[in-house]
Motif scaffolding. Structure first.
Motif, short mmCIF file in Angstrom:
data_model
loop_
_atom_site.label_atom_id
_atom_site.label_comp_id
_atom_site.label_asym_id
_atom_site.label_seq_id
_atom_site.Cartn_x
_atom_site.Cartn_y
_atom_site.Cartn_z
N PHE A 259 0.86 -1.18 0.00
CA PHE A 259 0.00 0.00 0.00
C PHE A 259 0.90 1.23 0.00
CE2 PHE A 259 0.61 1.48 4.35
CZ PHE A 259 1.16 0.36 4.95
N THR A 262 -2.92 5.30 1.01
CA THR A 262 -4.01 5.03 1.97
C THR A 262 -5.21 5.97 1.80
OG1 THR A 262 -3.19 6.39 3.80
CG2 THR A 262 -2.39 4.11 3.70
N THR A 265 -6.00 6.89 -4.03
CA THR A 265 -5.62 7.60 -5.26
C THR A 265 -4.48 6.94 -6.03
OG1 THR A 265 -4.15 9.03 -3.98
CG2 THR A 265 -6.33 9.89 -4.46
N GLY A 267 -3.51 3.45 -6.29
CA GLY A 267 -3.72 2.14 -6.91
C GLY A 267 -2.82 1.03 -6.40
N CYS A 269 -2.74 -0.60 -3.59
CA CYS A 269 -3.36 -1.67 -2.80
C CYS A 269 -4.45 -2.42 -3.58
CB CYS A 269 -3.94 -1.10 -1.51
SG CYS A 269 -5.37 -0.05 -1.83
N MET A 297 -9.76 -1.17 -4.14
CA MET A 297 -8.68 -0.54 -3.38
C MET A 297 -9.02 -0.73 -1.90
SD MET A 297 -6.85 0.52 -5.81
CE MET A 297 -7.30 0.37 -7.54
N CYS A 299 -7.65 0.13 0.76
CA CYS A 299 -7.37 1.17 1.76
C CYS A 299 -8.60 2.02 2.06
CB CYS A 299 -6.20 2.05 1.32
SG CYS A 299 -6.49 2.99 -0.18
S1 FES Z 1 -2.84 2.61 -0.98
FE1 FES Z 1 -3.14 3.99 -2.61
S2 FES Z 1 -5.06 3.35 -3.45
FE2 FES Z 1 -4.82 2.16 -1.67
#
Ligand code: FES
Length: 312
Positions: A259, A262, A265, A267, A269, A297, A299
């Motif tokens: 990740f 978090t 934005t 991508g 995760c 995603m 997060c």
């Molecule tokens: S950590 Fe960036 S989209 Fe989830």
């Protein structure tokens, strides 16, 4: 999937506009860097809790150097200030990637729209479109001419295809001029601040638009509820309570997952969904990708219902 991670050296540091610092990164031993395509970004690790994503804006054919450009954001969360103040020529910086959630799909015609530092992923796209013999135009806005990066590089493209439109000279971007009469086969690529992307989304015919956001999209999220997530590869099931993310719950169960931002934005995760319906809250996937429910995603996104099965 193994992701390239390395400590690179800042080989060059130069201002590309007022407040925009361009850094050229190389491998300290001169090793070749992984291949990338226009639209790709890097995770740049600036500290234990400080990681940011920057688009690659150099030449993809140059396997010895990567270029990023960083806008200093006085009201930011510290990433850009760190880059501007702490990263000098010869310094080392850890990077991960490149990753691409904004890939340039083949098309005979493109309309590119960039706002401010959003020019960075667009720059290599122009070169690729040019090399492919596609027809293209760029509408590029910014606060002032001096704050707009890479205008000199753009001046090599002739034929009136590049419109540089500083807001203090020409006002808001004339989106109607590029979006109201889009010939068949055209794809629209846009990167910039949220309000610009929202305006382009509202005006652009469905299915043509590809965007990249630097900040999460403003959207109405539903209420957080509790649900279960089965992790198919590791054979574990975790409960995701309303106040934690799927990512946090998975990590708390001791399952390693990549990740970065978090906030939905970057991508990084993105995770395959094997069963159940995700409630998407990210700013990366297209409406069609979200609709398909094949990935999410973890997060920020949650579950529509009581149970998800993820390929983790
Ligand atoms: S950590 Fe960036 S989209 Fe989830």
């Amino acid at each position: 999937m193994t992701v390239y991670e390395a400590e690179l050296v800042v080989d060059r540091r130069e201002f590309a506009a007022d407040g925009v610092l361009a850094l050229t990164l190389r491998h300290p031993l001169g090793d070749e860097l992984p291949a990338w395509e226009p639209g790709a970004h890097l995770d740049v690790v600036l500290g234990p809790e400080l990681e940011r994503q920057y688009s690659l804006c150099g030449d993809p054919a140059d396997r010895n150097a990567w270029r990023i450009a960083v806008l200093r954001e006085p009201d930011g969360r510290g990433g850009s200030a760190h880059v501007h103040e702490q990263l000098g020529q010869g310094d080392k910086v850890r990077v991960r990637g490149p990753r691409n959630h904004f890939a340039l799909r083949p098309a005979p015609r493109y309309r590119f729209i960039a706002g401010g530092i959003g020019i960075t992923p667009i720059l290599p796209m122009l070169a690729a479109a040019e090399a492919a013999g596609a027809e293209w135009t760029l509408l590029y806005g910014g606060r002032t001419r001096r704050s707009m990066a890479f205008t000199e590089e753009l001046s090599r493209y002739g034929g009136g295809r590049v419109t540089v439109a500083p807001q203090d000279e020409t006002g808001l971007l004339d989106l109607a001029s590029v979006l109201d009469d889009v010939p068949e086969g055209t794809l629209v690529y846009c990167c910039g601040p949220g309000p610009l992307l929202d305006a382009v989304e509202a005006r652009c015919p469905a299915g043509l638009l590809h965007t990249e956001r630097f900040a999460p999209k403003e959207q109405e999220d539903g209420e957080n509820t509790e649900f279960e997530v089965e992790l198919a590869q590791s054979g574990k099931t975790v409960t995701v309570s309303p106040d934690v993310s799927v990512l946090d719950a998975v990590r708390a169960a001791g399952v390693e997952v990549l990740f970065s931002c978090t906030e939905g934005t970057c991508g990084t995760c993105e995770t395959d969904v094997l069963d159940g319906t995700p409630e998407h809250r990210d700013s990366v996937l297209t409406a069609e990708e979200q609709e398909s429910g094949e990935t999410m995603m973890i997060c920020v996104s949650r579950c529509r219902g009581k149970r998800l099965v993820l390929d983790l």
